[in-house]
Design a protein around this motif. Structure first.
Motif, PDB file in Angstrom:
ATOM      1  N   PHE A 117       0.841  -1.212   0.000  1.00  0.00           N
ATOM      2  CA  PHE A 117       0.000   0.000   0.000  1.00  0.00           C
ATOM      3  C   PHE A 117       0.871   1.254   0.000  1.00  0.00           C
ATOM      4  CE2 PHE A 117      -3.462  -2.579   2.285  1.00  0.00           C
ATOM      5  CZ  PHE A 117      -4.091  -2.885   1.089  1.00  0.00           C
ATOM      6  N   ILE A 118       1.914   1.239   0.794  1.00  0.00           N
ATOM      7  CA  ILE A 118       2.818   2.392   0.847  1.00  0.00           C
ATOM      8  C   ILE A 118       3.457   2.615  -0.514  1.00  0.00           C
ATOM      9  CG2 ILE A 118       5.023   3.202   1.796  1.00  0.00           C
ATOM     10  CD1 ILE A 118       4.135   1.865   4.469  1.00  0.00           C
ATOM     11  N   ASP A 119       3.885   1.543  -1.170  1.00  0.00           N
ATOM     12  CA  ASP A 119       4.476   1.667  -2.506  1.00  0.00           C
ATOM     13  C   ASP A 119       3.515   2.301  -3.494  1.00  0.00           C
ATOM     14  OD1 ASP A 119       6.845   0.579  -1.638  1.00  0.00           O
ATOM     15  OD2 ASP A 119       6.481  -1.405  -2.489  1.00  0.00           O
ATOM     16  N   GLU A 120       2.253   1.928  -3.421  1.00  0.00           N
ATOM     17  CA  GLU A 120       1.255   2.500  -4.328  1.00  0.00           C
ATOM     18  C   GLU A 120       1.088   4.001  -4.100  1.00  0.00           C
ATOM     19  OE1 GLU A 120      -0.526   1.274  -7.008  1.00  0.00           O
ATOM     20  OE2 GLU A 120       0.931  -0.349  -6.758  1.00  0.00           O
ATOM     21  N   VAL A 121       1.113   4.406  -2.866  1.00  0.00           N
ATOM     22  CA  VAL A 121       0.895   5.816  -2.547  1.00  0.00           C
ATOM     23  C   VAL A 121       2.071   6.682  -2.963  1.00  0.00           C
ATOM     24  CG1 VAL A 121       0.632   7.446  -0.627  1.00  0.00           C
ATOM     25  CG2 VAL A 121      -0.754   5.389  -0.701  1.00  0.00           C
ATOM     26  N   ILE A 122       3.283   6.165  -2.848  1.00  0.00           N
ATOM     27  CA  ILE A 122       4.427   7.019  -3.167  1.00  0.00           C
ATOM     28  C   ILE A 122       4.734   7.084  -4.665  1.00  0.00           C
ATOM     29  CG2 ILE A 122       5.478   6.838  -0.895  1.00  0.00           C
ATOM     30  CD1 ILE A 122       7.443   4.837  -1.985  1.00  0.00           C
ATOM     31  N   LYS A 123       4.064   6.249  -5.470  1.00  0.00           N
ATOM     32  CA  LYS A 123       4.197   6.382  -6.920  1.00  0.00           C
ATOM     33  C   LYS A 123       3.503   7.677  -7.337  1.00  0.00           C
ATOM     34  CE  LYS A 123       4.012   1.449  -7.948  1.00  0.00           C
ATOM     35  NZ  LYS A 123       3.175   0.387  -8.539  1.00  0.00           N
ATOM     36  N   PRO A 124       4.116   8.441  -8.239  1.00  0.00           N
ATOM     37  CA  PRO A 124       3.457   9.680  -8.674  1.00  0.00           C
ATOM     38  C   PRO A 124       2.155   9.379  -9.425  1.00  0.00           C
ATOM     39  CG  PRO A 124       5.607   9.385  -9.754  1.00  0.00           C
ATOM     40  CD  PRO A 124       5.398   8.222  -8.865  1.00  0.00           C
TER      41      PRO A 124
END
Length: 168
Positions: free
Chosen positions: A48-55
């Motif tokens: 989930f964190i990875d998804e959020v930090i993607k532009p």
């Protein structure tokens, strides 16, 4: 599922004490199952964190949705049991790669003397992160990177521990 594992441990603690139950095969298998539940939960949260930090164009909507999906239920069940988490997370603190780690992360993690404190910090920071995201706080900040680093470092540590501590 975790509740069915925790119940007997509470009873064992009362009857036998912490030192005696650690020696039993039943406890070792229960410990492994609880640790694996936390590993799965943290892997999901890391995704989930990875998804959020993607532009993304609509970062606010995505961040709010991810905030609602962050899961802390396995750890909450451990906390609700009133059993010391040190019983399940009794390994050394993760070994750090000091050359490739943000100096501030190293300073913050120096307070974490053992694995139980490390896991507790991960969940505390996840809850703070979730609250920030729910309020519309920008997702790409130092706090997000710190939670990500804590999770990654512990998951690597956990993988190494699993290799050396096979189930009974």
């Amino acid at each position: 599922m975790i509740e069915s594992l925790i119940g007997p441990i509470s009873e064992w603690l009362i009857k036998k004490g912490q030192d005696k139950i650690k020696e039993s095969a039943e406890f070792q298998n229960t410990r492994l199952a609880i640790r694996q539940a936390v590993v799965r939960e943290l892997r999901l949260n890391r995704a989930f964190i990875d998804e959020v930090i993607k532009p993304k164009e609509d970062a606010t909507g995505l961040t709010l949705a991810m905030a609602e999906e962050l899961d802390v239920s396995a750890f909450n069940k451990l906390e609700d049991s009133f059993i010391p988490i040190e019983l399940f997370f009794d390994c050394e603190r993760p070994t750090l790669d000091e050359q490739n780690t943000d100096g501030q992360f190293l300073n913050w993690s120096n307070q974490l003397e053992n694995e139980a404190l490390w896991v507790e910090r991960i969940y505390m920071r996840l809850r703070i992160l979730r609250a920030r995201w729910r309020c519309g706080k920008a997702p790409t900040n130092k706090s997000v990177q710190y939670v990500r680093w804590l999770i990654d470092t512990w998951l690597k540590h956990q993988a190494n521990q699993t290799k050396t501590h096979r189930p009974v």
